[in-house]
Scaffold this active site. Structure first.
Site, PDB file in Angstrom:
ATOM      1  N   HIS A   1      32.531  50.284  44.336  1.00  0.00           N
ATOM      2  CA  HIS A   1      32.988  48.900  44.296  1.00  0.00           C
ATOM      3  C   HIS A   1      33.919  48.603  45.462  1.00  0.00           C
ATOM      4  CE1 HIS A   1      35.840  51.242  41.874  1.00  0.00           C
ATOM      5  NE2 HIS A   1      36.761  50.330  42.117  1.00  0.00           N
TER       6      HIS A   1
ATOM      7  N   HIS B   1      36.844  45.863  46.717  1.00  0.00           N
ATOM      8  CA  HIS B   1      37.815  44.860  46.277  1.00  0.00           C
ATOM      9  C   HIS B   1      37.928  43.786  47.349  1.00  0.00           C
ATOM     10  CE1 HIS B   1      39.730  47.407  43.082  1.00  0.00           C
ATOM     11  NE2 HIS B   1      39.278  48.381  43.860  1.00  0.00           N
TER      12      HIS B   1
ATOM     13  N   ASP C   1      38.220  40.730  38.863  1.00  0.00           N
ATOM     14  CA  ASP C   1      38.926  41.891  38.326  1.00  0.00           C
ATOM     15  C   ASP C   1      39.789  41.431  37.149  1.00  0.00           C
ATOM     16  OD1 ASP C   1      40.752  44.129  37.983  1.00  0.00           O
ATOM     17  OD2 ASP C   1      40.226  44.753  40.014  1.00  0.00           O
ATOM     18  N   ILE C   2      39.815  42.196  36.061  1.00  0.00           N
ATOM     19  CA  ILE C   2      40.650  41.812  34.903  1.00  0.00           C
ATOM     20  C   ILE C   2      42.123  42.136  35.141  1.00  0.00           C
ATOM     21  CG2 ILE C   2      38.760  41.946  33.247  1.00  0.00           C
ATOM     22  CD1 ILE C   2      40.041  44.591  32.256  1.00  0.00           C
TER      23      ILE C   2
END
Length: 129
Positions: free
Chosen positions: A93, A95, A29-30
């Site tokens: 998605h 996490h 993740d950015i």
């Protein structure tokens, strides 16, 4: 509409990829909540996890599970938390968030990471796979 994640799958947008196969992709993740925060996605563009076809849904967590030991080793966390929010990007998605306390699972802790930080963390995780 093509999602940001589909563009990552196609290589149109750079990402620090951790692991992939023909159906799924894991990348950093950015805006990680914690260092090593990884996103796991199906390669088919689909908005909502609970309307995925059964086969794709059934393969998502086993794929994610393969990454967890490497995340634990690379980050030194106690556990890897799993969250499915699904509102940030309209592409299913999951996490994977390295954590030492339940309070680590807080999106308010997210901060932009640098490309250098992601490259270094990605290398650590991949080395542990």
């Amino acid at each position: 509409m093509t999602t940001l994640f589909t563009k990552i799958i196609r290589g149109e947008i750079p990402a620090e990829k951790i692991f992939e196969d023909d159906q799924y992709l894991a990348f950093l993740d950015i805006r990680p909540i914690r260092p090593g925060h990884t996103l796991v996605i199906p390669k088919i563009e689909h908005d909502y996890i609970f309307t995925l076809d059964d086969a794709t849904l059934a393969g998502l967590l086993p794929f994610a599970k393969r990454i967890v030991p490497a995340l634990e080793q690379a980050t030194g966390c106690l556990r890897v938390g799993v969250m499915v929010a699904g509102l940030e990007v309209p592409h299913t998605h999951v996490h994977l968030i390295p954590m030492t306390a339940i309070s680590d699972l807080n999106f308010a802790l997210a901060r932009e990471s640098s490309a250098e930080e992601r490259t270094a963390m990605g290398a650590k995780i991949r080395a542990a796979l």
